[in-house]
Motif scaffolding. Structure first.
Motif, mmCIF file in Angstrom:
data_model
loop_
_atom_site.group_PDB
_atom_site.id
_atom_site.type_symbol
_atom_site.label_atom_id
_atom_site.label_comp_id
_atom_site.label_asym_id
_atom_site.label_seq_id
_atom_site.Cartn_x
_atom_site.Cartn_y
_atom_site.Cartn_z
ATOM 1 N N UNK A 106 46.215 38.375 36.009
ATOM 2 C CA UNK A 106 47.374 39.734 35.431
ATOM 3 C C UNK A 106 46.349 40.839 34.969
ATOM 4 N N UNK A 107 45.259 40.522 35.083
ATOM 5 C CA UNK A 107 44.352 42.285 34.982
ATOM 6 C C UNK A 107 44.806 43.024 36.081
ATOM 7 N N UNK A 108 44.002 42.433 36.960
ATOM 8 C CA UNK A 108 44.294 42.888 38.083
ATOM 9 C C UNK A 108 45.257 43.851 38.647
ATOM 10 N N UNK A 109 46.369 42.892 38.219
ATOM 11 C CA UNK A 109 48.376 43.460 38.262
ATOM 12 C C UNK A 109 48.636 44.470 37.890
ATOM 13 N N UNK A 110 48.038 44.416 36.302
ATOM 14 C CA UNK A 110 47.628 44.978 35.453
ATOM 15 C C UNK A 110 47.552 46.713 35.812
ATOM 16 N N UNK A 111 45.730 46.613 35.943
ATOM 17 C CA UNK A 111 45.617 48.135 36.361
ATOM 18 C C UNK A 111 44.763 48.144 37.129
ATOM 19 N N UNK A 112 45.417 47.730 38.049
ATOM 20 C CA UNK A 112 44.601 47.541 39.859
ATOM 21 C C UNK A 112 43.528 46.961 40.020
ATOM 22 N N UNK A 113 43.397 47.098 39.549
ATOM 23 C CA UNK A 113 41.550 46.323 39.573
ATOM 24 C C UNK A 113 41.125 45.238 38.508
ATOM 25 N N UNK A 114 40.300 44.364 38.742
ATOM 26 C CA UNK A 114 39.319 43.734 37.720
ATOM 27 C C UNK A 114 38.709 43.071 37.333
ATOM 28 N N UNK A 115 36.931 42.495 37.371
ATOM 29 C CA UNK A 115 36.146 41.897 37.718
ATOM 30 C C UNK A 115 35.679 40.778 36.791
ATOM 31 N N UNK A 116 36.012 39.261 37.597
ATOM 32 C CA UNK A 116 35.983 38.402 35.893
ATOM 33 C C UNK A 116 34.625 37.029 36.708
ATOM 34 N N UNK A 117 34.601 36.521 35.561
ATOM 35 C CA UNK A 117 32.940 35.746 35.559
ATOM 36 C C UNK A 117 33.504 34.247 35.480
ATOM 37 N N UNK A 118 33.019 33.104 36.480
ATOM 38 C CA UNK A 118 33.565 32.547 36.221
ATOM 39 C C UNK A 118 31.909 31.252 36.253
ATOM 40 N N UNK A 119 31.956 29.860 35.023
ATOM 41 C CA UNK A 119 31.205 29.501 34.986
ATOM 42 C C UNK A 119 29.351 29.937 34.415
ATOM 43 N N UNK A 120 28.410 29.150 34.599
ATOM 44 C CA UNK A 120 27.606 29.753 34.057
ATOM 45 C C UNK A 120 26.296 29.169 34.126
ATOM 46 N N UNK A 291 25.083 38.817 33.598
ATOM 47 C CA UNK A 291 24.961 39.799 31.561
ATOM 48 C C UNK A 291 25.946 40.589 31.811
ATOM 49 N N UNK A 292 26.294 41.630 30.935
ATOM 50 C CA UNK A 292 27.077 42.185 30.936
ATOM 51 C C UNK A 292 28.332 42.670 31.622
ATOM 52 N N UNK A 293 28.515 41.570 30.907
ATOM 53 C CA UNK A 293 30.084 41.713 31.942
ATOM 54 C C UNK A 293 31.367 42.622 31.620
ATOM 55 N N UNK A 294 31.370 42.626 30.131
ATOM 56 C CA UNK A 294 32.261 44.025 30.291
ATOM 57 C C UNK A 294 32.067 44.835 30.566
ATOM 58 N N UNK A 295 30.753 45.302 30.473
ATOM 59 C CA UNK A 295 30.654 46.776 31.423
ATOM 60 C C UNK A 295 30.747 46.585 33.315
ATOM 61 N N UNK A 296 30.597 45.295 33.396
ATOM 62 C CA UNK A 296 30.134 45.342 35.200
ATOM 63 C C UNK A 296 31.784 45.324 35.108
ATOM 64 N N UNK A 297 32.975 44.853 34.451
ATOM 65 C CA UNK A 297 34.270 45.129 34.861
ATOM 66 C C UNK A 297 34.703 46.231 34.356
ATOM 67 N N UNK A 298 34.300 47.310 33.550
ATOM 68 C CA UNK A 298 34.873 48.511 33.733
ATOM 69 C C UNK A 298 34.129 49.728 35.042
ATOM 70 N N UNK A 299 33.013 49.235 35.022
ATOM 71 C CA UNK A 299 32.203 49.975 36.290
ATOM 72 C C UNK A 299 33.489 49.790 37.721
ATOM 73 N N UNK A 300 33.752 48.051 37.693
ATOM 74 C CA UNK A 300 34.124 47.878 39.247
ATOM 75 C C UNK A 300 36.346 48.533 38.600
ATOM 76 N N UNK A 301 36.004 48.992 37.548
ATOM 77 C CA UNK A 301 37.805 49.201 37.318
ATOM 78 C C UNK A 301 36.968 51.288 37.406
ATOM 79 N N UNK A 302 35.888 51.271 37.849
ATOM 80 C CA UNK A 302 35.444 52.812 37.330
ATOM 81 C C UNK A 302 35.880 52.979 39.207
#
Length: 322
Positions: A106-120, A291-302
């Motif tokens: 849903x985030x990609x559909x809304x914003x045009x891009x997203x970077x999500x993370x799975x597993x640890x 690490x820095x998942x929120x930062x990586x997501x924002x960088x991908x959108x930028x």
């Protein structure tokens, strides 16, 4: 007898329907998957044997099976999204495509891009981008023109980055040209476009004060999809593994290492009617948690917004539809 006549009539109707009236699958998973699998297994003549595909989360499975799981996921999602685009009525193409994307992100559909993370540990980073380009603005061969812009964009460093382009993708010991990012390095001073069929090897780095260098070294190639419509264009990306001591002598520390252990990605460019769809889906794998998942997501959108601006500028489009 009447039932048989009705079946024959239906068959004849299907045979005479125009291609646009039938269900379309412009990027079938069963065609894209063998292509990506051949590369991932080191059997593609262009990419060669030194590739590190993204690996799925099942750490107990063989590496080949884990790579196959990621490829299946990528190819099935691309088939679903591009089919939704191709089969929708002209006025509904953007909505139908965004609805298909929303089912997986849903985030990609809304914003045009997203970077999500799975597993640890192991973990995956899943990167998506979707955009639409009016075909009339992209010349006589719109998909070729759009993939050309994308290839040039991927080859050109962004303001906070330093890229290194290797002279020979098969020989890391040969020269690597340093490319410093700036406000013009990806716009008026962008690198030449990638040539279809040629493999490029780029080390993409960012230096963070105190933390040091963060880099990935990746192979790129623009090509067609065998057996698919001629208007389908691909830009494929795989990680180039860097065993200790294998890299160019000028690199040491963080610049001689990849921050992920596997990467598989495909930009797909498809035309239907008056629109060109760009869908980019990439998966990176790590043995631990990013690490820095929120930062990586924002960088991908930028970076997505930069790509949108670049396409708008090159094709003289005030605003892409979305």
């Amino acid at each position: 007898m009447m039932r048989r006549s009705g079946a024959i009539a239906l068959l004849l109707l299907l045979l005479v329907l125009s291609p646009d009236a039938r269900a379309q699958t412009p990027v079938p998973a069963n065609r894209l998957s063998p292509l990506l699998t051949t590369i991932a297994q080191g059997r593609d003549p262009a990419f060669g044997t030194a590739v590190a595909p993204a690996l799925g989360l099942n750490a107990g499975a063989p590496a080949e099976a884990r790579a196959a799981a990621v490829i299946a996921r990528i190819t099935q999602e691309i088939e679903q999204v591009t089919s939704a685009f191709a089969n929708a009525a002209p006025a509904d193409k953007i909505k139908a495509t965004r609805d298909a994307v929303a089912r997986v992100s849903p985030e990609t559909a809304r914003d045009g891009a997203s970077r999500s993370f799975e597993g640890n540990g192991p973990s995956l980073s899943v990167m998506r981008q979707v955009l639409f380009v009016p075909a009339a603005n992209a010349g006589a061969d719109p998909t070729a023109r759009v993939i050309e812009i994308i290839g040039q964009f991927e080859r050109s460093p962004k303001p906070d980055d330093t890229y290194y382009e290797y002279a020979d993708p098969r020989d890391l010991k040969r020269a690597a040209t340093e490319l410093q990012g700036s406000d013009t390095s990806w716009t008026t001073g962008a690198r030449p476009a990638m040539q279809p069929g040629k493999v490029y090897l780029l080390k993409k780095c960012r230096h963070i004060t105190v933390l040091g260098w963060y880099c990935n070294t990746q192979l790129y190639q623009i090509r067609d999809l065998p057996g698919a419509a001629p208007g389908v264009k691909l830009l494929l990306t795989f990680l180039r593994p860097l065993p200790k001591g294998a890299d160019n002598a000028r690199f040491s520390g963080g610049r001689a290492e990849n921050i992920v252990d596997g990467y598989t990605a495909a930009y797909v460019v498809v035309r239907s009617g008056d629109l060109v769809l760009v869908y980019n889906l990439g998966v990176q794998s790590r043995p631990d948690t990013a690490s820095q998942q929120s930062r990586l997501n924002e960088g991908h959108k930028a970076e997505y917004r930069q790509l949108v601006r670049r396409i708008q500028a090159v094709l003289n489009i005030p605003k892409l539809p979305f």
